[in-house]
Design a protein around this motif. Structure first.
Motif, PDB file in Angstrom:
ATOM      1  N   GLN A 156     -32.961  16.487   0.329  1.00 14.94           N
ATOM      2  CA  GLN A 156     -31.999  16.598   1.402  1.00 14.94           C
ATOM      3  C   GLN A 156     -30.682  15.892   1.071  1.00 14.94           C
ATOM      4  O   GLN A 156     -29.625  16.361   1.442  1.00 14.94           O
ATOM      5  N   TRP A 157     -30.744  14.769   0.386  1.00 15.47           N
ATOM      6  CA  TRP A 157     -29.559  13.977   0.092  1.00 15.47           C
ATOM      7  C   TRP A 157     -29.322  13.942  -1.416  1.00 15.47           C
ATOM      8  O   TRP A 157     -30.181  13.493  -2.155  1.00 15.47           O
ATOM      9  N   PRO A 158     -28.169  14.401  -1.884  1.00 10.42           N
ATOM     10  CA  PRO A 158     -27.896  14.332  -3.326  1.00 10.42           C
ATOM     11  C   PRO A 158     -27.709  12.873  -3.756  1.00 10.42           C
ATOM     12  O   PRO A 158     -27.225  12.053  -2.982  1.00 10.42           O
ATOM     13  N   PRO A 159     -28.110  12.537  -4.976  1.00 13.09           N
ATOM     14  CA  PRO A 159     -27.931  11.152  -5.434  1.00 13.09           C
ATOM     15  C   PRO A 159     -26.443  10.818  -5.576  1.00 13.09           C
ATOM     16  O   PRO A 159     -25.681  11.577  -6.174  1.00 13.09           O
ATOM     17  N   CYS A 162     -26.094   8.792   2.198  1.00 13.68           N
ATOM     18  CA  CYS A 162     -25.212   9.885   2.633  1.00 13.68           C
ATOM     19  C   CYS A 162     -23.744   9.675   2.242  1.00 13.68           C
ATOM     20  O   CYS A 162     -22.990  10.634   2.171  1.00 13.68           O
ATOM     21  N   GLY A 163     -23.342   8.437   1.998  1.00 15.84           N
ATOM     22  CA  GLY A 163     -21.959   8.154   1.631  1.00 15.84           C
ATOM     23  C   GLY A 163     -20.999   8.184   2.807  1.00 15.84           C
ATOM     24  O   GLY A 163     -19.799   8.019   2.631  1.00 15.84           O
ATOM     25  N   GLN A 164     -21.505   8.390   4.005  1.00 13.72           N
ATOM     26  CA  GLN A 164     -20.642   8.504   5.191  1.00 13.72           C
ATOM     27  C   GLN A 164     -20.676   7.252   6.065  1.00 13.72           C
ATOM     28  O   GLN A 164     -19.645   6.758   6.472  1.00 13.72           O
ATOM     29  N   ALA A 167     -24.778   7.203  10.337  1.00 13.10           N
ATOM     30  CA  ALA A 167     -24.641   8.638  10.069  1.00 13.10           C
ATOM     31  C   ALA A 167     -25.992   9.306   9.775  1.00 13.10           C
ATOM     32  O   ALA A 167     -26.330  10.310  10.385  1.00 13.10           O
ATOM     33  N   CYS A 168     -26.755   8.749   8.833  1.00 13.16           N
ATOM     34  CA  CYS A 168     -28.007   9.404   8.432  1.00 13.16           C
ATOM     35  C   CYS A 168     -29.261   8.660   8.892  1.00 13.16           C
ATOM     36  O   CYS A 168     -30.366   9.167   8.758  1.00 13.16           O
ATOM     37  N   GLY A 169     -29.101   7.435   9.403  1.00 12.01           N
ATOM     38  CA  GLY A 169     -30.244   6.688   9.913  1.00 12.01           C
ATOM     39  C   GLY A 169     -31.046   5.937   8.867  1.00 12.01           C
ATOM     40  O   GLY A 169     -32.138   5.457   9.155  1.00 12.01           O
ATOM     41  N   LEU A 170     -30.535   5.806   7.634  1.00 11.55           N
ATOM     42  CA  LEU A 170     -31.251   5.080   6.586  1.00 11.55           C
ATOM     43  C   LEU A 170     -31.450   3.635   7.009  1.00 11.55           C
ATOM     44  O   LEU A 170     -30.511   2.940   7.376  1.00 11.55           O
ATOM     45  N   ASP A 171     -32.691   3.174   6.959  1.00 10.04           N
ATOM     46  CA  ASP A 171     -33.020   1.793   7.301  1.00 10.04           C
ATOM     47  C   ASP A 171     -32.636   0.902   6.120  1.00 10.04           C
ATOM     48  O   ASP A 171     -33.100   1.105   5.003  1.00 10.04           O
ATOM     49  N   TYR A 172     -31.792  -0.093   6.366  1.00 13.70           N
ATOM     50  CA  TYR A 172     -31.312  -0.970   5.303  1.00 13.70           C
ATOM     51  C   TYR A 172     -32.227  -2.165   5.053  1.00 13.70           C
ATOM     52  O   TYR A 172     -31.850  -3.078   4.330  1.00 13.70           O
ATOM     53  N   SER A 173     -33.427  -2.147   5.602  1.00 13.70           N
ATOM     54  CA  SER A 173     -34.327  -3.286   5.398  1.00 13.70           C
ATOM     55  C   SER A 173     -34.784  -3.402   3.938  1.00 13.70           C
ATOM     56  O   SER A 173     -35.269  -4.456   3.539  1.00 13.70           O
ATOM     57  N   SER A 229     -27.033  -0.063  -5.529  1.00 16.91           N
ATOM     58  CA  SER A 229     -27.808  -0.002  -6.776  1.00 16.91           C
ATOM     59  C   SER A 229     -29.299  -0.149  -6.503  1.00 16.91           C
ATOM     60  O   SER A 229     -30.115   0.514  -7.142  1.00 16.91           O
ATOM     61  N   GLN A 230     -29.661  -1.003  -5.555  1.00 15.72           N
ATOM     62  CA  GLN A 230     -31.070  -1.143  -5.202  1.00 15.72           C
ATOM     63  C   GLN A 230     -31.618   0.169  -4.670  1.00 15.72           C
ATOM     64  O   GLN A 230     -32.728   0.567  -5.003  1.00 15.72           O
ATOM     65  N   TYR A 231     -30.846   0.862  -3.843  1.00 20.59           N
ATOM     66  CA  TYR A 231     -31.296   2.149  -3.306  1.00 20.59           C
ATOM     67  C   TYR A 231     -31.362   3.202  -4.407  1.00 20.59           C
ATOM     68  O   TYR A 231     -32.348   3.923  -4.526  1.00 20.59           O
ATOM     69  N   PHE A 232     -30.330   3.286  -5.211  1.00 21.02           N
ATOM     70  CA  PHE A 232     -30.232   4.308  -6.252  1.00 21.02           C
ATOM     71  C   PHE A 232     -31.374   4.187  -7.265  1.00 21.02           C
ATOM     72  O   PHE A 232     -31.961   5.182  -7.680  1.00 21.02           O
ATOM     73  N   HIS A 233     -31.688   2.964  -7.669  1.00 18.77           N
ATOM     74  CA  HIS A 233     -32.718   2.738  -8.683  1.00 18.77           C
ATOM     75  C   HIS A 233     -34.100   2.473  -8.089  1.00 18.77           C
ATOM     76  O   HIS A 233     -35.025   2.131  -8.831  1.00 18.77           O
ATOM     77  N   LYS A 234     -34.193   2.613  -6.759  1.00 17.34           N
ATOM     78  CA  LYS A 234     -35.457   2.393  -6.049  1.00 17.34           C
ATOM     79  C   LYS A 234     -36.059   1.027  -6.395  1.00 17.34           C
ATOM     80  O   LYS A 234     -37.254   0.908  -6.690  1.00 17.34           O
ATOM     81  N   ALA A 235     -35.230   0.010  -6.397  1.00 20.55           N
ATOM     82  CA  ALA A 235     -35.671  -1.348  -6.733  1.00 20.55           C
ATOM     83  C   ALA A 235     -36.602  -1.865  -5.651  1.00 20.55           C
ATOM     84  O   ALA A 235     -36.432  -1.583  -4.471  1.00 20.55           O
ATOM     85  N   GLN A 236     -37.591  -2.594  -6.088  1.00 22.73           N
ATOM     86  CA  GLN A 236     -38.535  -3.210  -5.164  1.00 22.73           C
ATOM     87  C   GLN A 236     -39.053  -4.491  -5.766  1.00 22.73           C
ATOM     88  O   GLN A 236     -38.752  -4.812  -6.911  1.00 22.73           O
ATOM     89  N   GLU A 237     -39.802  -5.212  -4.970  1.00 15.17           N
ATOM     90  CA  GLU A 237     -40.338  -6.471  -5.453  1.00 15.17           C
ATOM     91  C   GLU A 237     -41.232  -6.224  -6.664  1.00 15.17           C
ATOM     92  O   GLU A 237     -41.994  -5.263  -6.709  1.00 15.17           O
ATOM     93  N   GLY A 238     -41.120  -7.087  -7.644  1.00 16.01           N
ATOM     94  CA  GLY A 238     -41.892  -6.932  -8.874  1.00 16.01           C
ATOM     95  C   GLY A 238     -43.380  -7.126  -8.670  1.00 16.01           C
ATOM     96  O   GLY A 238     -43.816  -7.824  -7.756  1.00 16.01           O
ATOM     97  N   SER A 239     -44.155  -6.488  -9.511  1.00 21.39           N
ATOM     98  CA  SER A 239     -45.610  -6.654  -9.471  1.00 21.39           C
ATOM     99  C   SER A 239     -46.135  -6.581 -10.903  1.00 21.39           C
ATOM    100  O   SER A 239     -45.474  -6.073 -11.801  1.00 21.39           O
ATOM    101  N   ILE A 240     -47.320  -7.076 -11.080  1.00 22.43           N
ATOM    102  CA  ILE A 240     -47.938  -7.074 -12.404  1.00 22.43           C
ATOM    103  C   ILE A 240     -48.819  -5.843 -12.535  1.00 22.43           C
ATOM    104  O   ILE A 240     -49.613  -5.541 -11.654  1.00 22.43           O
ATOM    105  N   ASP A 241     -48.665  -5.148 -13.632  1.00 23.57           N
ATOM    106  CA  ASP A 241     -49.479  -3.969 -13.898  1.00 23.57           C
ATOM    107  C   ASP A 241     -50.765  -4.431 -14.568  1.00 23.57           C
ATOM    108  O   ASP A 241     -50.841  -4.560 -15.790  1.00 23.57           O
TER     109      ASP A 241
END
Length: 139
Positions: free
Chosen positions: A6-9, A24-26, A42-48, A112-124
């Motif tokens: 729905q939303w272009p990167p 959305c950039g708006q 505009a798009c309702g993205l939760d910034y949490s 950048s956190q949104y674009f790269h889908k950054a999240q808290e680190g975890s051990i594999d």
């Protein structure tokens, strides 16, 4: 339909530096100077998801405060001016190089956190188990 379809990167540099929503950039990221909104109007993205922490302050200190301090030291060592000269030269220089960039840098880090889908680190743990088994087999 997924949000990726729905939303272009959008590039973080385009949206973040302007303080716009990374999806959305708006909409706006900020409500005030550095206070984040709860969600995009505009798009309702939760910034949490966003947690830039001390990143903006660190980058500003490294790229603005240090050169400003070097200027203050150079001025003092070279000319030995009165304290009021520092007050009217070094003080405003530090304020102008440190405060205005905080908002664009914070916006860029959030985008950048949104674009790269950054999240808290975890051990594999699966990788660690496979690596340990392989080392045992090599012996």
């Amino acid at each position: 339909m997924s949000t990726e379809q729905q939303w272009p990167p959008l590039l973080p540099i385009q949206t973040g530096l302007r303080g716009r929503c990374p999806r959305c950039g708006q909409g706006h990221i900020f409500q005030g100077f550095l206070t984040m909104r709860k969600k995009c109007e505009a798009c309702g993205l939760d910034y949490s998801f966003a947690d830039p922490a001390d990143g903006p302050a660190f980058f500003i200190m490294m790229f603005a405060c240090i050169p400003s301090t070097v200027f203050a030291l150079w001025l003092q060592i070279t000319y030995e001016p009165a304290w009021w000269v520092h007050l009217i030269t070094t003080g405003p220089l530090m304020l102008l190089t440190c405060i205005p960039p905080l908002r664009p840098v914070k916006g860029w880090l959030i985008a950048s956190q949104y674009f790269h889908k950054a999240q808290e680190g975890s051990i594999d743990w699966g990788w660690h188990e496979e690596n340990a088994k392989r080392k045992i087999e090599e012996r």
